[in-house]
Write a protein that holds these residues in place. Structure first.
Motif, PDB file in Angstrom:
ATOM      1  N   PRO A 159       0.822  -1.210   0.000  1.00 26.58           N
ATOM      2  CA  PRO A 159       0.000   0.000   0.000  1.00 26.58           C
ATOM      3  C   PRO A 159       0.859   1.265   0.000  1.00 26.58           C
ATOM      4  N   TRP A 160       1.891   1.226  -0.803  1.00 27.71           N
ATOM      5  CA  TRP A 160       2.835   2.340  -0.888  1.00 27.71           C
ATOM      6  C   TRP A 160       3.507   2.330  -2.247  1.00 27.71           C
ATOM      7  N   PRO A 161       3.362   3.337  -3.072  1.00 24.64           N
ATOM      8  CA  PRO A 161       2.690   4.616  -2.791  1.00 24.64           C
ATOM      9  C   PRO A 161       1.175   4.456  -2.632  1.00 24.64           C
ATOM     10  N   GLN A 162       0.537   5.468  -2.093  1.00 23.42           N
ATOM     11  CA  GLN A 162      -0.859   5.360  -1.697  1.00 23.42           C
ATOM     12  C   GLN A 162      -1.806   5.116  -2.866  1.00 23.42           C
ATOM     13  N   GLU A 163      -1.401   5.432  -4.078  1.00 27.02           N
ATOM     14  CA  GLU A 163      -2.282   5.189  -5.221  1.00 27.02           C
ATOM     15  C   GLU A 163      -2.648   3.713  -5.347  1.00 27.02           C
ATOM     16  N   TYR A 164      -1.795   2.831  -4.813  1.00 28.69           N
ATOM     17  CA  TYR A 164      -2.079   1.405  -4.911  1.00 28.69           C
ATOM     18  C   TYR A 164      -3.225   0.971  -3.999  1.00 28.69           C
ATOM     19  N   LEU A 165      -3.620   1.836  -3.084  1.00 31.13           N
ATOM     20  CA  LEU A 165      -4.769   1.506  -2.247  1.00 31.13           C
ATOM     21  C   LEU A 165      -6.024   1.305  -3.090  1.00 31.13           C
ATOM     22  N   THR A 166      -6.097   1.979  -4.228  1.00 30.39           N
ATOM     23  CA  THR A 166      -7.272   1.840  -5.099  1.00 30.39           C
ATOM     24  C   THR A 166      -7.266   0.509  -5.851  1.00 30.39           C
ATOM     25  N   TRP A 167      -6.155  -0.212  -5.822  1.00 31.93           N
ATOM     26  CA  TRP A 167      -6.050  -1.510  -6.500  1.00 31.93           C
ATOM     27  C   TRP A 167      -6.469  -2.669  -5.602  1.00 31.93           C
ATOM     28  N   MET A 168      -6.569  -2.435  -4.310  1.00 31.72           N
ATOM     29  CA  MET A 168      -6.631  -3.541  -3.359  1.00 31.72           C
ATOM     30  C   MET A 168      -7.882  -4.405  -3.497  1.00 31.72           C
TER      31      MET A 168
ATOM     32  N   THR B 278      10.129  -2.691  -0.223  1.00 34.67           N
ATOM     33  CA  THR B 278       9.768  -2.576  -1.630  1.00 34.67           C
ATOM     34  C   THR B 278      10.361  -1.326  -2.248  1.00 34.67           C
ATOM     35  N   GLU B 279      10.737  -1.441  -3.510  1.00 42.73           N
ATOM     36  CA  GLU B 279      11.294  -0.297  -4.223  1.00 42.73           C
ATOM     37  C   GLU B 279      10.207   0.656  -4.709  1.00 42.73           C
ATOM     38  N   ASP B 280       9.053   0.075  -5.081  1.00 43.68           N
ATOM     39  CA  ASP B 280       8.035   0.862  -5.763  1.00 43.68           C
ATOM     40  C   ASP B 280       6.611   0.398  -5.487  1.00 43.68           C
ATOM     41  N   GLY B 281       6.439  -0.445  -4.484  1.00 42.59           N
ATOM     42  CA  GLY B 281       5.129  -0.992  -4.195  1.00 42.59           C
ATOM     43  C   GLY B 281       4.882  -2.351  -4.805  1.00 42.59           C
ATOM     44  N   VAL B 282       5.714  -2.735  -5.767  1.00 40.55           N
ATOM     45  CA  VAL B 282       5.593  -4.031  -6.446  1.00 40.55           C
ATOM     46  C   VAL B 282       6.854  -4.859  -6.264  1.00 40.55           C
TER      47      VAL B 282
END
Length: 207
Positions: free
Chosen positions: A125-134, A175-179
């Protein structure tokens, strides 16, 4: 000697094509596992591919896996499937993803009889934009778990595992980038994989 093949995307690949060492395992969790399994009479083969989806794993399954007669197959794929679906770039939904995983696992089981390990696709869940993917990711995770259960595979849940790790070490350490994972993230993933590997029973062979 037990042949262990690792299939998946860039998290598994981790630079294996540019690895000039005698065993081109990349610089991630597969390389770390080699150190721990050195005394277990195991040969590790990394056939992860940067950017792969489940469909691409299935497409290349003969070359990457079936023709190599593995004893154990470890599979981690899904986050690129989620990305393609959400970004409307020709992706499929969670049900289709699950069907692809089921076909992959069934073909491996029928052709090789290998023990199967399926790692849960994950996202930080970082960066926060990934919260919309959950929410979408959760659908894909459930599909992966169901496919693993139907195939009799060892299931390695990772989303909650990473959440606990974040609470202790922070996302930026893992994580380097959330993935993709940092070296520390790969260390933790290798340790969790190895813990689950202790429960694997190879047909006609004892670990």
């Amino acid at each position: 000697m037990k042949e262990i093949i690792f299939l998946g995307d860039s998290i598994t690949d981790c630079g294996r094509l540019w690895d000039v060492r005698p065993e081109p395992l990349g610089s991630g969790y597969v390389r770390i596992l080699r150190k721990f399994l050195a005394k277990e009479d195991c040969h590790l083969t990394n056939r992860g591919h940067n950017g792969y989806t489940a469909w691409q794993v299935l497409r290349d399954l003969e070359e990457d896996c079936l023709a190599r007669s593995p004893d154990v197959v470890s599979l981690l794929v899904g986050i690129n499937d989620v990305s393609a679906f959400l970004c409307a770039s020709g992706g499929y939904d969670a049900a289709e993803y699950g069907a692809l995983l089921s076909e992959i696992l069934a073909r491996i089981k029928k052709t090789t009889g290998a023990a199967l390990m399926v790692l849960e696709p994950f996202l930080f869940p970082w960066p926060q934009e990934y919260l919309t993917w959950m929410d979408t990711l959760a659908d894909f995770q459930r599909a992966a778990q169901q496919a693993a259960a139907e195939a009799g595979a060892i299931w390695i849940p990772l989303q909650g595992f990473w959440q606990q790790a974040i609470e202790h070490e922070g996302a930026a350490a893992l994580t380097e980038d959330g993935v993709h994972l940092t070296p520390r993230g790969h260390e933790l993933l290798a340790a969790e994989w190895l813990r689950c590997f202790n429960n694997v029973q190879i047909p006609n062979e004892s670990l």
